[in-house]
Write an enzyme that holds these catalytic residues in place. Sequence first.
Site, short mmCIF file in Angstrom:
data_model
loop_
_atom_site.label_atom_id
_atom_site.label_comp_id
_atom_site.label_asym_id
_atom_site.label_seq_id
_atom_site.Cartn_x
_atom_site.Cartn_y
_atom_site.Cartn_z
N HIS A 4 12.27 11.78 -12.25
CA HIS A 4 12.19 13.24 -12.21
C HIS A 4 13.60 13.79 -12.49
CE1 HIS A 4 8.02 13.60 -10.73
NE2 HIS A 4 8.28 12.45 -10.14
N GLY B 134 9.11 17.69 -6.60
CA GLY B 134 8.86 18.41 -5.36
C GLY B 134 8.29 19.79 -5.55
N GLY B 135 8.44 20.60 -4.50
CA GLY B 135 7.90 21.95 -4.50
C GLY B 135 6.61 22.08 -3.72
N GLU B 136 6.10 20.97 -3.18
CA GLU B 136 4.82 21.06 -2.47
C GLU B 136 4.88 21.91 -1.22
OE1 GLU B 136 4.72 16.90 -4.43
OE2 GLU B 136 6.21 18.24 -3.56
N ASP C 18 10.68 6.47 -9.48
CA ASP C 18 10.19 7.80 -9.07
C ASP C 18 11.31 8.64 -8.49
OD1 ASP C 18 8.27 9.78 -8.81
OD2 ASP C 18 7.49 9.05 -6.90
#
Length: 387
Positions: free
Chosen positions: A72, A77-79, A292
């Site tokens: 990434h 993220g951002g969840e 990841d």
Amino acid sequence: MTRHAHDAPLMTLLRVGRILAPEPREETDILIANGRVAALGRDLAIPEGWPVALIEAPELTAVPAFIDQHVHVTGGGGEGGCGTRCPEITAHEIASMGIATVVGVLGTDGISRSPADLLAKVRGLCAEGVSAYMYTGSYRVPPPTLTGDLQRDLAWIPEIIGLGELAISDHRSSQPRQDEIARLVSDTRVGAMLAGKRGICHFHVGDGKRGLEPLRRLLAETEIPADQVIPTHVNRHRALLEEAVDYALTFHACVDVTAFEDAGEDGLSAFDAVSLLLDRGVPRGQITLSSDCNGSLPEFDAKGEYLGMKVARNTALITDWQRLVREQVLPLEEALGLISGNVARVLGLHDRKGHLAVGFDADVTLINDALQPQCTFVGGRCLYDGR
């Protein structure tokens, strides 16, 4: 290490203790010119006055630089809202782990981050010396693209080498139908063919009950070849990993193991996962590792409610790989394939990466006896020197 550099060296001569290409070589010298391996030899003689930088490291081993196919680079993220967006990765963070090549991905967040952002970051990393590529798309269906068309993205944008990470068996996915999956993979294949690329489809596999079933159906019911479909995170939990064993053996397919920094109660470390895959008879050539990194490691409760998250790093990729060698799961020259040669083949880059041979990209990692990366050369340029 001793150096002798001209003002503007056109070539670099590496003199090391040994070379694993990944097979052991008798040569100990690597001559680099124009970003590629120009010659392998022993005690290579350089004519006086030639613009050559000499780097001597007799205590180190030269291996093909590592390749991470799931990064990434713009942050994941951002969840949990905008305050939980992960940071971008730097060229130093990549090269310090012996990694020369990365493939950038978008994940859950294809809204505040876009393929255009990803392409800009990939080109920025390339400008800093990293060999960087990207997947078009994200978790979503239909996937966000740069040109408005998946095939055009593959055909016209050199940095795009496939589609990913398309999410299946996950509550964050678009819950794609089987025919939608088949259409996207087919479009990726045709667009890539027009550009002479492999055009892989990199599938994020969640912990949902369907597991790998959508990919099993895809390969059983269509003409899509197995080498175009790469499931990742297959070590998310033991049942999924056991399913990955059957998937790999049934379809002669590759599976990608994630080097989770914290595998948690249900997951398995990359070391455990690779050990199990090999023990179940999956050929090592069908196994790859990825990090990841800079993605999110969110935690949800049984109802799918967000609880918190961590940021993944690429350090676990190297430590788990080292452990596979130290605990004699694989000898060093075979273990290199998991993070180099196998990955190059999966991505369709095997004609120039993943091997130390004349004409290949001069992507070289120098490791010490503890298997720790000490120097990373990308296209002949030293991006990291940790001694």
